[in-house]
Design an enzyme around this catalytic site. Structure first.
Site, PDB file in Angstrom:
ATOM      1  N   ILE A  73       0.733  -6.156   9.265  1.00 52.05           N
ATOM      2  CA  ILE A  73      -0.364  -6.915   9.897  1.00 52.05           C
ATOM      3  C   ILE A  73      -1.613  -6.973   9.017  1.00 52.05           C
ATOM      4  CG2 ILE A  73      -1.917  -7.001  11.897  1.00 52.05           C
ATOM      5  CD1 ILE A  73       0.365  -5.715  13.554  1.00 52.05           C
ATOM      6  N   HIS A  98       6.571 -30.994  10.826  1.00 51.61           N
ATOM      7  CA  HIS A  98       5.997 -29.697  10.441  1.00 51.61           C
ATOM      8  C   HIS A  98       5.045 -29.857   9.261  1.00 51.61           C
ATOM      9  CE1 HIS A  98       8.670 -28.046  13.329  1.00 51.61           C
ATOM     10  NE2 HIS A  98       9.724 -28.570  12.717  1.00 51.61           N
ATOM     11  N   ASP A 156       0.864  -1.182   0.000  1.00 53.73           N
ATOM     12  CA  ASP A 156       0.000   0.000   0.000  1.00 53.73           C
ATOM     13  C   ASP A 156       0.900   1.231   0.000  1.00 53.73           C
ATOM     14  OD1 ASP A 156       0.895   0.237   2.606  1.00 53.73           O
ATOM     15  OD2 ASP A 156      -1.090   0.154   3.534  1.00 53.73           O
ATOM     16  N   THR A 174       2.524  -1.865   9.005  1.00 57.92           N
ATOM     17  CA  THR A 174       2.942  -2.826  10.034  1.00 57.92           C
ATOM     18  C   THR A 174       3.181  -4.239   9.495  1.00 57.92           C
ATOM     19  OG1 THR A 174       0.635  -3.362  10.422  1.00 57.92           O
ATOM     20  CG2 THR A 174       1.610  -1.647  11.833  1.00 57.92           C
TER      21      THR A 174
HETATM   22  C1  RB5 Z   1      -2.043   2.590   6.518  1.00 59.63           C
HETATM   23  O1  RB5 Z   1      -2.038   3.811   7.170  1.00 59.63           O
HETATM   24  C2  RB5 Z   1      -1.838   1.450   7.510  1.00 59.63           C
HETATM   25  O2  RB5 Z   1      -2.952   1.259   8.294  1.00 59.63           O
HETATM   26  C3  RB5 Z   1      -1.483   0.181   6.752  1.00 59.63           C
HETATM   27  O3  RB5 Z   1      -0.348   0.411   6.001  1.00 59.63           O
HETATM   28  C4  RB5 Z   1      -1.161  -1.066   7.576  1.00 59.63           C
HETATM   29  O4  RB5 Z   1      -0.246  -0.786   8.587  1.00 59.63           O
HETATM   30  C5  RB5 Z   1      -2.287  -1.861   8.039  1.00 59.63           C
HETATM   31  O5  RB5 Z   1      -2.138  -2.933   8.637  1.00 59.63           O
END
Ligand code: RB5
Length: 155
Positions: free
Chosen positions: A74, A138, A11, A72
């Site tokens: 995540i 595994h 992103d 992150t």
């Molecule tokens: C974008 O601001 C941020 O939320 C995205 O890059 C990410 O960290 C989401 O998990």
């Protein structure tokens, strides 16, 4: 032998790091497919859109492996793991990078561009690519994950 095909996507938070990782992986002689967002794009984009297009291609076998980058790691990881057959791992140090391959046979690595610096991220991708899956016990555990996916799939 066909080159291993690696997809990369990010992103807005991860687009510069994606650029660098793409160049790094190409230098290691992998075939790289870039799913965006373009590094020169000025817009804020939604990570699930990018995680989904790449993960669908890992799930179908069009890609061998994937690298997903957001702030992150995540959000990318949560989205990628919705796709049956995808084993995405959010990685932040040598141990998690190595184990995600050796024990989990992760086929997607997720990185946080706001968590680790670019140099470290490239080192972790390198380690991740060079670590083989250990198989044996595994493998039996991954088979159990497959069974869970089958049970949960809509028929
Ligand atoms: C974008 O601001 C941020 O939320 C995205 O890059 C990410 O960290 C989401 O998990």
């Amino acid at each position: 032998m066909m080159a291993t095909k690696i997809g990369i996507a990010a992103d807005h938070a991860g687009k510069e790091l994606k650029q660098l990782i793409g160049e790094f992986v190409r230098m290691k002689n992998y075939e790289v497919v870039d799913y965006g967002v373009a590094v020169d794009s000025a817009k804020s984009v939604d990570y699930p859109d990018y995680a989904a297009i790449l993960s669908a291609d890992v799930a179908s076998g069009k890609l061998d492996l994937g690298v997903l980058i957001c702030g992150t790691g995540i959000g990318m990881c949560i989205t990628a793991n919705k796709f049956p057959g995808v084993r995405a791992a959010c990685v932040w140090d040598e141990f998690t990078a190595r184990m995600s391959r050796a024990h989990n046979d992760a086929n997607i690595i997720c990185l946080g561009a706001r968590v680790i610096n670019h140099h470290r991220a490239a080192e972790l991708v390198n380690l991740w690519l060079d670590t083989p899956f250990e198989g044996n016990r595994h493998k039996a555990r991954l088979d159990k994950i497959r069974e869970i996916e089958k049970k949960l799939s809509v028929r």
